[in-house]
Scaffold this motif. Sequence first.
Motif, short mmCIF file in Angstrom:
data_model
loop_
_atom_site.label_atom_id
_atom_site.label_comp_id
_atom_site.label_asym_id
_atom_site.label_seq_id
_atom_site.Cartn_x
_atom_site.Cartn_y
_atom_site.Cartn_z
N PRO A 1 74.30 -27.12 -28.27
CA PRO A 1 74.60 -25.71 -27.27
C PRO A 1 74.17 -26.14 -25.88
O PRO A 1 75.18 -25.62 -25.40
N GLU A 2 74.17 -27.29 -26.00
CA GLU A 2 73.78 -27.74 -24.04
C GLU A 2 74.88 -27.68 -23.66
O GLU A 2 75.25 -28.45 -22.72
N SER A 3 76.17 -28.55 -24.74
CA SER A 3 77.63 -28.21 -24.24
C SER A 3 78.41 -27.02 -23.83
O SER A 3 79.74 -27.17 -22.76
N ILE A 4 77.94 -26.73 -23.55
CA ILE A 4 79.35 -24.87 -23.27
C ILE A 4 78.49 -24.41 -21.92
O ILE A 4 77.62 -24.39 -21.62
N ILE A 5 79.72 -23.95 -21.13
CA ILE A 5 79.48 -23.71 -20.36
C ILE A 5 80.27 -21.71 -20.27
O ILE A 5 81.52 -21.57 -20.56
N LYS B 1 88.31 -21.83 -35.63
CA LYS B 1 88.57 -23.85 -35.18
C LYS B 1 87.82 -24.64 -35.64
O LYS B 1 86.99 -24.07 -35.61
N ALA B 2 88.47 -25.93 -35.58
CA ALA B 2 87.55 -26.77 -35.94
C ALA B 2 87.39 -28.28 -35.48
O ALA B 2 88.29 -28.32 -34.90
N MET B 3 86.72 -29.10 -33.97
CA MET B 3 86.78 -29.88 -34.17
C MET B 3 86.49 -31.67 -35.34
O MET B 3 85.40 -31.03 -36.16
N ILE B 4 87.93 -31.84 -35.75
CA ILE B 4 87.55 -32.81 -36.58
C ILE B 4 87.26 -34.17 -36.10
O ILE B 4 87.22 -35.79 -37.58
N SER B 5 86.90 -34.47 -35.49
CA SER B 5 85.88 -35.70 -34.05
C SER B 5 84.77 -35.42 -33.46
O SER B 5 84.35 -35.19 -34.01
N GLU B 6 85.40 -36.04 -32.58
CA GLU B 6 83.85 -35.34 -31.52
C GLU B 6 84.10 -34.10 -30.52
O GLU B 6 85.59 -33.65 -30.99
N HIS B 7 83.80 -33.68 -30.03
CA HIS B 7 83.35 -32.82 -29.20
C HIS B 7 83.17 -33.16 -28.06
O HIS B 7 82.61 -34.05 -27.71
N PRO B 8 84.21 -32.26 -27.25
CA PRO B 8 83.92 -33.01 -25.48
C PRO B 8 83.16 -32.71 -25.14
O PRO B 8 81.92 -32.09 -25.83
N ARG C 1 78.10 -21.33 -34.24
CA ARG C 1 77.49 -20.98 -35.53
C ARG C 1 79.11 -21.39 -35.88
O ARG C 1 79.28 -22.65 -37.24
N HIS C 2 80.59 -21.32 -35.69
CA HIS C 2 81.88 -22.39 -36.56
C HIS C 2 82.00 -23.25 -36.21
O HIS C 2 82.53 -24.83 -37.37
N MET C 3 82.24 -24.38 -35.62
CA MET C 3 82.36 -25.18 -34.90
C MET C 3 81.54 -26.62 -34.77
O MET C 3 81.77 -27.68 -34.49
N LYS C 4 80.76 -25.91 -34.34
CA LYS C 4 78.92 -26.95 -34.70
C LYS C 4 78.48 -26.93 -32.91
O LYS C 4 78.89 -28.14 -33.30
N THR C 5 79.36 -26.55 -32.11
CA THR C 5 79.43 -27.37 -30.91
C THR C 5 78.08 -27.72 -30.46
O THR C 5 76.88 -25.97 -30.72
N ARG D 1 86.09 -26.56 -44.80
CA ARG D 1 85.11 -26.94 -44.85
C ARG D 1 83.49 -26.00 -44.47
O ARG D 1 82.67 -25.89 -44.81
N ASN D 2 84.21 -25.99 -43.01
CA ASN D 2 83.39 -25.79 -41.47
C ASN D 2 82.73 -23.50 -42.58
O ASN D 2 81.80 -23.03 -42.41
N SER D 3 83.38 -23.14 -43.34
CA SER D 3 83.80 -21.84 -43.38
C SER D 3 83.61 -21.93 -44.74
O SER D 3 83.08 -20.21 -45.64
#
Length: 461
Positions: free
Chosen positions: A236-240, A207-214, A230-234, A104-106
């Motif tokens: 941006p503010e949660s990325i380190i 890859k993809a997250m099927i429910s919540e993001h960490p 772009r691909h996982m819809k993460t 779906r994401n791709s």
Amino acid sequence: MQVGDSDPERDQVPKVRGTSVAGQAGGMKIAVFLDHDIVIRHFVLSGVLEPLRKAHDVSFWFPHKHRRVRLDLNSLHVSPFHTLNVDEQRAFRQRRLYQATVLRNSRWGNERELQKRMWRSMLGRRGYWETWSLSMPGAYQAFRAWSRAMIGEAHNLSDALYYLKPDLILHPTALEGLFVDDLARLGRKRGIKTVFIMNSWDNPSTKAMISEHPDKLIVWGEHSEKDAIRHMKTPPESIIRLGAAQYDVYRKPPKVSPQEWRARLSIGNNTRVLLYAGSNQGLNETEHLRLLDEGIEGGRLPNTTVVYRPHPWRPYPAEEKDFFAMRFKHVRMDPSSQASYLQSRGSGRVMVELADYEDTHSTLNAVDAVISPLSSILLEAALHGKTVAAYVRGMEIRHFYWTFFERVPCFKIEAEDRIVGACARMLGPRAAHASARELSYFVEPSDRPWGERLLETINAL
């Protein structure tokens, strides 16, 4: 300690056995979940989690007697450690939802056709079209709702978190597996901070997250950050950005000097050394080595020795001859690769723990240039200041490699009869090397150990 499926009413403590539940006194209570031998190799066997273990109360959690983890857990020397039973039917339903979510994401991305071909080869024609249909708008939402209802609660994991009451969940992961979905969801439900760490270069783009993001996702660098968004819809503010844990050893001097490494292989200090680093693409690599051997014998690659470092867990095509059955004159096997080569050629378990990054570090320091089918060792070689060449004929070039080719000087070899000529140019005086700035796009640079920076990051949360 092994945790089974406990009473949903939680009127008794889950059955346990093994190491003590008590951990390092003081600090936060951190539960580290690992569900694959390769991830254990990168984060436990490497020692990068030691600063965290010394500063906090850390426990380790693994799947119980599962095919993804075949290492002897007692040999890891981590205490306390615990194991969780895995409901295979439940894991299968999660996997099906995950596959539909990735497709779906791709559906509208630049890699749509590549993803379709990759999943078609993995699932088979019928399985692929069933999953593709479930990824369509409308059908996906219905399938996701049905799947979530059928998957239900991970009672054993939920109970483990209930009794442990960790302050933080840390999950080094390929961003798909036995724990990733449940940990993100249960962490959010119970108010426990969750920190996931990507394991390999292609994780965010495939890859993809099927429910919540960490709450936080630790990535290698700017490239993987963009892929995660772009691909996982993460968010941006949660990325380190923190660099690659498994490459931390590359900051140190190699355990075997280039002179000693060459002496072990009876290679003179003035001889040019070309490393053929194999991949897990299933190519006839012995045939490539034969072409290089003949190129050296015929004078097209003068004063050169080829060292073969096979991928530690690769498939072998039926037509490929055993390396040790060949009578090479100028090609040798990297001694540190022989055990894993024999394991992967045989019918026994592929022992991923035999592949040591310190051995790779010693090898890359000693050679002059590296040729490889599409493999992450191209990035590792460039990080070591070596010229690199990629054999790309007949292979699907993923997004990561197109970006790598755009930013890093790399010879692209598109036919077998061009291998020798490309390697001659690569070993020539005009061959270009990647700059530190070009490489920092892929791996966040730092002069400090990765484990110390992880500890600093966790303390700041």
